[in-house]
Design a protein around this motif. Structure first.
Motif, short mmCIF file in Angstrom:
data_model
loop_
_atom_site.label_atom_id
_atom_site.label_comp_id
_atom_site.label_asym_id
_atom_site.label_seq_id
_atom_site.Cartn_x
_atom_site.Cartn_y
_atom_site.Cartn_z
N LYS A 144 -8.42 134.71 40.15
CA LYS A 144 -7.36 135.44 39.46
C LYS A 144 -6.17 135.76 40.37
N ASP A 145 -6.38 135.68 41.67
CA ASP A 145 -5.33 136.06 42.61
C ASP A 145 -4.61 134.86 43.21
N LEU A 146 -4.78 133.67 42.62
CA LEU A 146 -4.13 132.47 43.11
C LEU A 146 -3.49 131.70 41.97
N GLN A 147 -2.44 130.96 42.31
CA GLN A 147 -1.84 130.01 41.37
C GLN A 147 -2.40 128.64 41.73
N ALA A 148 -3.38 128.18 40.97
CA ALA A 148 -4.11 126.97 41.32
C ALA A 148 -3.20 125.75 41.46
N SER A 149 -2.14 125.68 40.65
CA SER A 149 -1.26 124.52 40.68
C SER A 149 -0.44 124.44 41.96
N ALA A 150 -0.49 125.48 42.79
CA ALA A 150 0.24 125.45 44.06
C ALA A 150 -0.49 124.63 45.11
N PHE A 151 -1.73 124.22 44.81
CA PHE A 151 -2.55 123.53 45.80
C PHE A 151 -2.82 122.08 45.40
N LYS A 152 -2.77 121.23 46.40
CA LYS A 152 -3.18 119.84 46.23
C LYS A 152 -4.49 119.68 47.01
N VAL A 153 -5.51 119.13 46.36
CA VAL A 153 -6.84 119.06 46.96
C VAL A 153 -7.29 117.62 47.10
N LEU A 154 -7.84 117.30 48.25
CA LEU A 154 -8.34 115.97 48.55
C LEU A 154 -9.63 116.12 49.35
N THR A 155 -10.62 115.26 49.07
CA THR A 155 -11.88 115.31 49.82
C THR A 155 -12.21 113.94 50.38
N GLU A 156 -12.59 113.91 51.65
CA GLU A 156 -13.00 112.69 52.33
C GLU A 156 -14.28 112.98 53.12
N ARG A 157 -15.37 112.30 52.76
CA ARG A 157 -16.64 112.45 53.46
C ARG A 157 -17.04 113.93 53.57
N ASN A 158 -16.93 114.62 52.47
CA ASN A 158 -17.30 116.04 52.35
C ASN A 158 -16.36 117.00 53.08
N VAL A 159 -15.25 116.49 53.61
CA VAL A 159 -14.22 117.33 54.24
C VAL A 159 -13.12 117.55 53.21
N VAL A 160 -12.82 118.80 52.91
CA VAL A 160 -11.80 119.15 51.93
C VAL A 160 -10.47 119.40 52.63
N TYR A 161 -9.42 118.75 52.13
CA TYR A 161 -8.07 118.95 52.65
C TYR A 161 -7.27 119.72 51.60
N LEU A 162 -6.62 120.78 52.03
CA LEU A 162 -5.80 121.59 51.14
C LEU A 162 -4.34 121.47 51.56
N MET A 163 -3.47 121.14 50.60
CA MET A 163 -2.04 121.03 50.85
C MET A 163 -1.30 121.94 49.88
N GLY A 164 -0.05 122.28 50.22
CA GLY A 164 0.75 123.09 49.32
C GLY A 164 1.74 123.98 50.08
N ARG A 165 2.61 124.61 49.31
CA ARG A 165 3.55 125.60 49.85
C ARG A 165 2.99 126.97 49.48
N VAL A 166 2.38 127.65 50.45
CA VAL A 166 1.65 128.88 50.15
C VAL A 166 1.87 129.92 51.23
N THR A 167 1.57 131.16 50.89
CA THR A 167 1.63 132.25 51.86
C THR A 167 0.34 132.27 52.68
N PRO A 168 0.34 132.95 53.84
CA PRO A 168 -0.90 133.07 54.61
C PRO A 168 -2.03 133.68 53.80
N ARG A 169 -1.71 134.64 52.95
CA ARG A 169 -2.74 135.24 52.10
C ARG A 169 -3.36 134.20 51.18
N GLU A 170 -2.52 133.39 50.54
CA GLU A 170 -3.01 132.36 49.64
C GLU A 170 -3.80 131.29 50.40
#
Length: 209
Positions: A144-170
């Protein structure tokens, strides 16, 4: 759209993408591999940047395919002109070569290179990665405290990569969520950092055209 409905749509899209991706053995993958483009309605990039990212991914993948051939499986993922390279190449020297090729693509600002030398991931691993990605995205939607569409998610060999324009809190909250998903071995953050004030200004602006 209610949260439950969003999750149903997301999982359906992930399943459809899995079928398509596993039926076509494509060694070079554009746009974050097997799960991308699901949540774009409230993207924090301008529409121009989104189009540039699509062009970067296509041109980068095409040039890498020409240079590295069928023995490489490279994901080219661009977010706000920052490119993430993941996947496998045949030789150590190909890691730096791939970065140099993509860095010369028009509109690229920077490249984060996380390629490895090895055999391209098997279909079973790729399906596991897709499932992890869909679970992380669903968990971000539930938060509830995040805007999910602000994040781009990619997984390679069980490693999750998070991309986006976000604050440190997010960034910290999304990382915590991703680490809590089953089978995630590691979370790598490739963020462009915003202040809370910058985020507030973005929220006050009309949609970019």
């Amino acid at each position: 759209m209610k949260v439950r409905s969003k999750r149903v749509v997301l999982m359906s899209l992930a399943a459809a993408t899995l079928v398509a991706s596993l039926s076509a053995c494509v060694p070079l993958v554009v746009g974050g591999g097997f799960a991308s483009g699901v949540m774009v309605a409230m993207d924090r990039r301008t529409s121009g940047a989104q189009l540039e990212d699509q062009g970067i991914e296509l041109r980068g993948a095409n040039r890498l395919k020409e240079a590295l051939g069928e023995n490489a499986r490279v994901n080219v993922t661009s977010y706000n002109r920052q490119v993430l390279l993941t996947g496998e190449v045949a030789r150590t020297e190909d890691i730096q070569r791939a970065e140099q090729i993509v860095a010369k693509v028009e509109n690229v600002n920077s490249v984060v290179n996380d390629l490895a030398v090895g055999i391209p991931a098997a279909l079973t691993q790729r399906s596991t990665d897709l499932l992890i990605t869909s679970k992380v995205k669903a968990s971000l939607i539930d938060a509830k405290d995040l805007q999910a569409s602000a994040f781009k998610v990619l997984t390679e060999r069980n490693v999750v990569y998070l991309m986006g324009r976000v604050t440190p809190r997010e960034a910290n909250r999304a990382t915590e969520i991703a680490r809590g998903v089953k089978d995630v071995a590691k979370v790598v953050r490739v963020f462009e950092t915003l202040t809370e004030e910058e985020l507030a200004r973005l929220g006050q602006q009309p949609p970019a055209k």
